[in-house]
Design a protein around this motif. Structure first.
Motif, PDB file in Angstrom:
ATOM      1  N   GLU A 161      30.135  50.143  37.980  1.00 41.44           N
ATOM      2  CA  GLU A 161      31.275  49.972  38.879  1.00 41.44           C
ATOM      3  C   GLU A 161      32.418  50.935  38.562  1.00 41.44           C
ATOM      4  O   GLU A 161      33.391  51.005  39.315  1.00 41.44           O
TER       5      GLU A 161
ATOM      6  N   GLU B  65      37.821  35.470  40.196  1.00 39.74           N
ATOM      7  CA  GLU B  65      37.162  36.212  41.264  1.00 39.74           C
ATOM      8  C   GLU B  65      38.176  36.650  42.310  1.00 39.74           C
ATOM      9  O   GLU B  65      39.025  35.863  42.741  1.00 39.74           O
TER      10      GLU B  65
ATOM     11  N   ASP C 207      34.782  40.429  43.303  1.00 33.49           N
ATOM     12  CA  ASP C 207      34.763  41.120  42.024  1.00 33.49           C
ATOM     13  C   ASP C 207      35.431  40.223  40.985  1.00 33.49           C
ATOM     14  O   ASP C 207      36.321  39.454  41.313  1.00 33.49           O
TER      15      ASP C 207
END
Lengths: 134, 163
Positions: free
Chosen positions: A101, B40, B44
């Motif tokens: 990521e 969260e 993500d």
């Protein structure tokens, strides 16, 4: 003396390769969550390097190393098995890399394509095709 | 065995790669022995609090999280980079209350009993609660993660998403 498939050398080599393969799968599936993504990629890439280097070593060392002395199975030699293990680890490293990521998708795609083409070019130019007699 | 070109032999490369592999994995495991509190946001997970497993110091992270009114936020615990439990947290923006419910936790992986592992939350109310929430200001939610006497204080600034 008739050659047999099941002799000590082949059994030990087969057990070793299966154990190493299971270990790589276990490493990738169970343990790898406990380390950071970059370390996952690095460890799988190092595993790939280790397996392929060992395959190269045995390819240079051994004259007759097929594990199964049967028609259609003679490709299964010690170096081939190590190369397959290296291929599995390398694919794992690529999958982990594409899942990072920290990098953008464009950068990951560009690096993956450039790396792949680079490996093809270097591999085709630097390593000779194996001779017909093995 | 030396290679024909004078570099490393294949066996030496294999041994070097194996040694590097042990160093990389060992160093990563040693450096990442942490317990993290994550929240969260937009599919993500963000780390908002972290306790090193073997040290008493605490690192703080703050984050701005945007939720809808009365929306629910998932908070989870990550030990040594391994997700263990998800804690359901809900924030009632209208009434300035929030709730954190503990979920099942693999306490054996932590080496501590579940009773010694707590997550608590407290909402810092706006200055004038009777006036309702000032939507121009985020509501701060303080969270404390405690494991075996080590605590990580983290906070969330909960802000309404403009519709």
């Amino acid at each position: 003396m008739t050659r047999t498939v099941f002799h000590m050398r082949n059994v030990l080599v087969t057990i070793g390769i299966l154990t190493a393969g299971i270990g790589i799968v276990y490493f990738a599936a169970e343990f790898i969550d406990q380390i950071s993504p970059w370390s996952r990629m690095a460890s799988l890439a190092l595993l790939a390097v280790m397996c392929t280097a060992l395959g190269r070593h045995f390819e240079a060392e051994e004259a007759d190393s097929e594990l199964v002395d049967r028609e259609g199975w003679r490709w299964l030699r010690v170096p081939t098995a190590l190369y397959v293990l290296g291929l599995v680890a390398a694919l794992g490293a690529i999958i982990v890399f594409l899942g990072l990521e920290d990098l953008s998708r464009l950068v990951k795609a560009a690096i993956a394509i450039a790396l792949g083409l680079g490996i093809v070019v270097v591999g085709a130019r630097r390593f000779d095709e194996p001779s017909a007699d093995g | 065995m030396a290679s024909e070109r004078g570099g490393f032999s294949a066996l030496q490369v294999a041994i070097l790669a194996g040694a590097l592999l042990v160093v990389v994995v060992g160093a990563d495991v040693a450096l990442n022995r942490t317990i993290s509190l994550q929240v969260e946001q937009a599919d993500d997970w963000q780390t908002i609090g972290q306790i090193p497993r073997e040290r008493s110091d605490v690192r703080h992270h703050d984050t701005l999280i945007e939720v809808n009114r009365s929306d629910e936020v998932d908070v989870r615990i990550v030990v040594d980079n391994q997700h263990l439990a998800t804690f359901e947290a809900s924030y009632d923006i209208r009434h300035h209350t929030e709730r954190i419910a503990s979920g099942p936790l693999a306490a054996d992986r932590l080496g501590v009993s579940e009773e010694r592992f707590t997550v608590t939350g407290d909402t810092l109310l706006p200055d004038s609660p009777e006036e309702g929430w000032d939507r121009s200001r985020p509501v701060r939610v303080d969270l404390r993660l405690t494991v075996d006497g080590n605590s990580a204080d983290a906070w969330l600034d909960v802000e309404e998403v403009p519709r």
